[in-house]
Write a protein that holds these residues in place. Structure first.
Motif, PDB file in Angstrom:
ATOM      1  N   ASP A 163       0.847  -1.187   0.000  1.00  0.00           N
ATOM      2  CA  ASP A 163       0.000   0.000   0.000  1.00  0.00           C
ATOM      3  C   ASP A 163       0.885   1.241   0.000  1.00  0.00           C
ATOM      4  O   ASP A 163       1.896   1.309   0.712  1.00  0.00           O
ATOM      5  N   LEU A 164       0.499   2.233  -0.783  1.00  0.00           N
ATOM      6  CA  LEU A 164       1.265   3.454  -0.935  1.00  0.00           C
ATOM      7  C   LEU A 164       0.587   4.601  -0.180  1.00  0.00           C
ATOM      8  O   LEU A 164      -0.627   4.549   0.065  1.00  0.00           O
ATOM      9  N   PRO A 165       1.334   5.626   0.207  1.00  0.00           N
ATOM     10  CA  PRO A 165       0.715   6.766   0.895  1.00  0.00           C
ATOM     11  C   PRO A 165      -0.294   7.477  -0.014  1.00  0.00           C
ATOM     12  O   PRO A 165       0.080   8.045  -1.036  1.00  0.00           O
ATOM     13  N   SER A 166      -1.556   7.439   0.360  1.00  0.00           N
ATOM     14  CA  SER A 166      -2.598   8.011  -0.504  1.00  0.00           C
ATOM     15  C   SER A 166      -2.480   9.528  -0.619  1.00  0.00           C
ATOM     16  O   SER A 166      -2.945  10.119  -1.601  1.00  0.00           O
ATOM     17  N   ASP A 167      -1.841  10.172   0.369  1.00  0.00           N
ATOM     18  CA  ASP A 167      -1.708  11.622   0.332  1.00  0.00           C
ATOM     19  C   ASP A 167      -0.497  12.074  -0.488  1.00  0.00           C
ATOM     20  O   ASP A 167      -0.225  13.276  -0.586  1.00  0.00           O
ATOM     21  N   GLY A 173      -4.051   7.475 -11.782  1.00  0.00           N
ATOM     22  CA  GLY A 173      -4.027   6.629 -12.971  1.00  0.00           C
ATOM     23  C   GLY A 173      -3.649   5.203 -12.634  1.00  0.00           C
ATOM     24  O   GLY A 173      -3.462   4.827 -11.470  1.00  0.00           O
ATOM     25  N   HIS A 174      -3.531   4.417 -13.684  1.00  0.00           N
ATOM     26  CA  HIS A 174      -3.311   2.966 -13.547  1.00  0.00           C
ATOM     27  C   HIS A 174      -2.331   2.557 -14.637  1.00  0.00           C
ATOM     28  O   HIS A 174      -2.503   2.915 -15.810  1.00  0.00           O
ATOM     29  N   ALA A 175      -1.268   1.817 -14.263  1.00  0.00           N
ATOM     30  CA  ALA A 175      -0.265   1.409 -15.252  1.00  0.00           C
ATOM     31  C   ALA A 175       0.283   0.032 -14.914  1.00  0.00           C
ATOM     32  O   ALA A 175       0.353  -0.355 -13.742  1.00  0.00           O
ATOM     33  N   ILE A 262       1.525  10.021 -16.993  1.00  0.00           N
ATOM     34  CA  ILE A 262       1.546   8.689 -16.390  1.00  0.00           C
ATOM     35  C   ILE A 262       1.308   8.811 -14.887  1.00  0.00           C
ATOM     36  O   ILE A 262       1.552   9.863 -14.296  1.00  0.00           O
ATOM     37  N   PRO A 263       0.828   7.744 -14.246  1.00  0.00           N
ATOM     38  CA  PRO A 263       0.612   7.807 -12.797  1.00  0.00           C
ATOM     39  C   PRO A 263       1.932   7.967 -12.037  1.00  0.00           C
ATOM     40  O   PRO A 263       2.938   7.354 -12.398  1.00  0.00           O
ATOM     41  N   HIS A 291      -5.951   3.781  -6.344  1.00  0.00           N
ATOM     42  CA  HIS A 291      -6.185   3.095  -5.067  1.00  0.00           C
ATOM     43  C   HIS A 291      -4.912   3.027  -4.220  1.00  0.00           C
ATOM     44  O   HIS A 291      -4.882   2.309  -3.211  1.00  0.00           O
ATOM     45  N   ALA A 292      -3.878   3.733  -4.631  1.00  0.00           N
ATOM     46  CA  ALA A 292      -2.618   3.853  -3.885  1.00  0.00           C
ATOM     47  C   ALA A 292      -2.038   2.500  -3.495  1.00  0.00           C
ATOM     48  O   ALA A 292      -1.860   2.195  -2.313  1.00  0.00           O
ATOM     49  N   CYS A 293      -1.734   1.686  -4.510  1.00  0.00           N
ATOM     50  CA  CYS A 293      -1.114   0.399  -4.217  1.00  0.00           C
ATOM     51  C   CYS A 293      -0.247  -0.062  -5.388  1.00  0.00           C
ATOM     52  O   CYS A 293      -0.449   0.358  -6.536  1.00  0.00           O
TER      53      CYS A 293
END
Length: 301
Positions: A163-167, A173-175, A262-263, A291-293
Motif C-alpha cells: 500500500d502506498l501513501p494516498s496523500d 491513474g493505472h499502469a 503517467i501515474p 487506489h494507492a497500491c
C-alpha cells in the motif's frame, strides 16, 4: 549481454542457502555478524565466501577479488540467493569483470540496495533476471520489524502488494509494467556505458540519500535528455533521506514527467530511511495510483 528471456522472480524457501557478496565498500564486522544471525533466524542458511573481508582503499577488496566472489556464488548450484554485504561505492566497477554468460545460465535472487543498484539494474535490464531491492546484510542488523517482515515475506514470495501513501499520489491513474530502477545517483552514473539501463515499458522506482533537491533535478533532467525516460508507464519514488529542500522534490518530479501523462506515486518507505520495504525488481507490476497500491506476481496478472 542482452537477453530476451522472460524474467522470473527466484523466490527462496526456508533452509535455502544465501551467499554473501561484498561488491561495494568495507563493512562493519559486528553489523555483518548480526545480519547473518538475522538471516538464520528467518530459516535460511548463510554461506560466507573466503576473502570477503578484503580491503582496498574504501572497497571490500580489489575489483578482481570482489568480482570473483560474485561469479563463484552465481556458478554454485547450492547457492539459491545472494545478498550484498553493504552499499557505499564499488559495484559498478565490477560490471565488466562479471561472467554474464554464467550468470544468465544460473539465475538466482540477488538482494541489495543503494550502490548495489548497479548490479540489480544490469541483472534486470541486461540479462532479464529479477532481483530484490531490499536491505543489505548490515542493514538487517538494525532493521525495524516492518522492514524485516517485508524482507522475509517478499524474498519467499508471500508478499504481492504494498500500500502506498494516498496523500502522496502526484498524478492519478493505472499502469502495468516491469519494476525497474533503484538508487537514482547510481543509475545516472550508468548512462553512456554498456550497462545503461533500459526502462522502456517499465514502472520506474527511484530513491536517494544526501542529495539536495537541485541535484535530484539535475539527475532526472540528464536521464530525460539521454532518452532513458521515454516509454515508461509510471513512476514510484521511495525516500529521499537528508536531501536539502526536500519539499521541492514533488514539484520537480511532476515537472520532469508532466508530458508523459503517467501515474506518479511518492513516499513509499523504501530506501535509506528508517523503514526499507523490499521490492521485486524486474517483475511485472501494476501501479494503481487511484487506489494507492503496487501489486505484482499473481495479483498483477
Amino acid at each position: 549481454m542482452k537477453s530476451n528471456a522472460e524474467p522470473f522472480f527466484c523466490s527462496l524457501k526456508p533452509k535455502d542457502v544465501i551467499g554473501v557478496a561484498a561488491p561495494s565498500s568495507i563493512f562493519d564486522a559486528d553489523a555483518f555478524h548480526k545480519g547473518v544471525l538475522c538471516l538464520e533466524s528467518m530459516g535460511f542458511e548463510v554461506h560466507i565466501p573466503r576473502g570477503i573481508s578484503g580491503r582496498h582503499r574504501y572497497l571490500a577488496g580489489t575489483d578482481r577479488q570482489r568480482a570473483e566472489v560474485l561469479n563463484s556464488l552465481f556458478a554454485d548450484p547450492g547457492i539459491k540467493g545472494i545478498i550484498a554485504a553493504r552499499g557505499g561505492f564499488g559495484a559498478m566497477r565490477l560490471l565488466p569483470l562479471l561472467d554474464w554468460d554464467i550468470i544468465a545460465k544460473n539465475p538466482k535472487l540477488f538482494i541489495g540496495f543503494s550502490d548495489p543498484t548497479a548490479l540489480i539494474s544490469a541483472l534486470v535490464c541486461n540479462v532479464r533476471i529479477c532481483a530484490m531491492h531490499g536491505p543489505n546484510l548490515v542493514s538487517l542488523a538494525q532493521a525495524d520489524q516492518k522492514t524485516l517482515e517485508s524482507f522475509s515475506k517478499t524474498v519467499t514470495g508471500c508478499f504481492t502488494r504494498i500500500d502506498l501513501p494516498s496523500d502522496q499520489v502526484i498524478v492519478p491513474g493505472h499502469a502495468a509494467g516491469r519494476l525497474v530502477g533503484g538508487n537514482l545517483a547510481t543509475l545516472v552514473h550508468l548512462i553512456g556505458t554498456a550497462y545503461q539501463p533500459d526502462f522502456t515499458d517499465g514502472i520506474l522506482f527511484i530513491e536517494d540519500v544526501g542529495e539536495p533537491a537541485y541535484k535530484i533535478d539535475r539527475m532526472l533532467i540528464q536521464m530525460k535528455m539521454a532518452g532513458l525516460l521515454e516509454g515508461i508507464k509510471g513512476v514510484l519514488t521511495g525516500s529521499f533521506e537528508n536531501c536539502d529542500n526536500e519539499a521541492y522534490i514533488p514539484q520537480i518530479i511532476k515537472e520532469v514527467f508532466f508530458e508523459a501523462n503517467i501515474p506518479i506515486c511518492m513516499g513509499i518507505g523504501v530506501g535509506h530511511g528508517s523503514v526499507n520495504l523490499s521490492l521485486p525488481m524486474g517483475v511485472d507490476t501494476i501501479l494503481d495510483a487511484d487506489h494507492a497500491c503496487l501489486e505484482w506476481g499473481l495479483a498483477a496478472q
